[in-house]
Design a protein around this motif. Structure first.
Motif, PDB file in Angstrom:
ATOM      1  N   UNK A  82      25.428   0.185 -32.630  1.00 31.13           N
ATOM      2  CA  UNK A  82      24.932   0.872 -33.833  1.00 31.13           C
ATOM      3  C   UNK A  82      23.408   0.971 -33.794  1.00 31.13           C
ATOM      4  N   UNK A  83      22.865   1.762 -34.722  1.00 31.88           N
ATOM      5  CA  UNK A  83      21.432   2.029 -34.737  1.00 31.88           C
ATOM      6  C   UNK A  83      20.603   0.758 -34.864  1.00 31.88           C
ATOM      7  N   UNK A  84      21.039  -0.153 -35.718  1.00 29.88           N
ATOM      8  CA  UNK A  84      20.274  -1.381 -35.926  1.00 29.88           C
ATOM      9  C   UNK A  84      20.211  -2.201 -34.646  1.00 29.88           C
ATOM     10  N   UNK A  90      12.704   6.538 -27.172  1.00 23.14           N
ATOM     11  CA  UNK A  90      12.338   5.619 -28.249  1.00 23.14           C
ATOM     12  C   UNK A  90      12.300   6.365 -29.579  1.00 23.14           C
ATOM     13  N   UNK A  91      11.762   7.566 -29.550  1.00 28.53           N
ATOM     14  CA  UNK A  91      11.682   8.373 -30.765  1.00 28.53           C
ATOM     15  C   UNK A  91      13.055   8.694 -31.332  1.00 28.53           C
ATOM     16  N   UNK A 126      17.082   8.117 -35.562  1.00 34.26           N
ATOM     17  CA  UNK A 126      18.441   7.783 -36.033  1.00 34.26           C
ATOM     18  C   UNK A 126      18.389   6.598 -36.985  1.00 34.26           C
ATOM     19  N   UNK A 127      17.544   5.636 -36.687  1.00 33.76           N
ATOM     20  CA  UNK A 127      17.462   4.427 -37.509  1.00 33.76           C
ATOM     21  C   UNK A 127      16.916   4.709 -38.892  1.00 33.76           C
ATOM     22  N   UNK A 128      16.026   5.664 -39.022  1.00 31.39           N
ATOM     23  CA  UNK A 128      15.425   5.948 -40.322  1.00 31.39           C
ATOM     24  C   UNK A 128      16.131   7.069 -41.078  1.00 31.39           C
ATOM     25  N   UNK A 152      12.351   5.630 -45.571  1.00 33.93           N
ATOM     26  CA  UNK A 152      11.280   6.470 -45.021  1.00 33.93           C
ATOM     27  C   UNK A 152      11.826   7.761 -44.410  1.00 33.93           C
ATOM     28  N   UNK A 153      13.062   8.101 -44.773  1.00 33.65           N
ATOM     29  CA  UNK A 153      13.702   9.282 -44.183  1.00 33.65           C
ATOM     30  C   UNK A 153      12.946  10.579 -44.444  1.00 33.65           C
TER      31      UNK A 153
END
Length: 187
Positions: A78-80, A128-129, A134-136, A141-142
């Protein structure tokens, strides 16, 4: 007739440039870099047309290395979990390579680094970006500008790295604390 280029000499120049810039700053003379690399100043210019060319190439290589390190072994999770992995790998790379980190920080703000080099470096960091985006995506902070989020993440990373360096016996705890703060900010 031009001399053939050696991959070993080029690598020695890049290593020397990293060390010299980390120690002396961006004003370091090419002669000092050549001396550190154990090549003549003229040989340095066989590999790089100008000092600016050397700095731009060094910046690209350091950014690419950092990106590869951060994404190395990225789990299919998962993203986390992916973000935690990337964060921990980034912390390990930065603390294991203090000269590269210092040189990269100096190059990042240099007027010698061209916009096209910054764009190319961004492409090397695209993996990395994507993890960060995906995480945000559903976090607080979306809707913030991506550049602002990346800048805040970098500032938090730099603070965490500095803290790890000052207290290496608790590096894992500091890495986790920095990540927890990051995740609260973006996740």
């Amino acid at each position: 007739m031009a001399r053939p280029r050696s991959d070993d000499k080029r690598a020695a120049i890049m290593t020397a440039a990293t060390r010299t810039i980390a120690a002396q700053g961006l004003g370091a003379a090419t002669a000092a870099i050549a001396k550190e690399a154990r090549v003549s100043n003229g040989s340095l210019f066989t590999y790089f047309d100008t000092k600016a060319d050397l700095l731009n190439q060094l910046y690209l290589e350091l950014k690419a290395e950092m990106g590869r390190a951060a994404l190395g072994g990225l789990p299919a999770a998962d993203d986390r979990a992916q973000m935690l992995h990337m964060w921990a790998q980034w912390m390990r790379w930065a603390t294991a390579n203090p000269e590269k980190r210092r040189a990269l920080a100096r190059l990042q703000v240099s007027d010698e680094i061209t916009p096209s080099t910054h764009e190319a470096a961004s492409r090397t960091m695209a993996g990395m970006g994507r993890v960060l985006e995906r995480s945000r995506a559903n976090g607080p902070m979306r809707d913030a500008p991506a550049a602002l989020v990346f800048t805040l993440c970098n500032a938090l990373a730099e603070a965490t790295i500095d803290y790890i360096i000052s207290d290496p016996d608790h590096a894992d705890e500091h890495t986790r604390s920095g990540f927890d703060a990051l995740w609260r900010m973006i996740g």
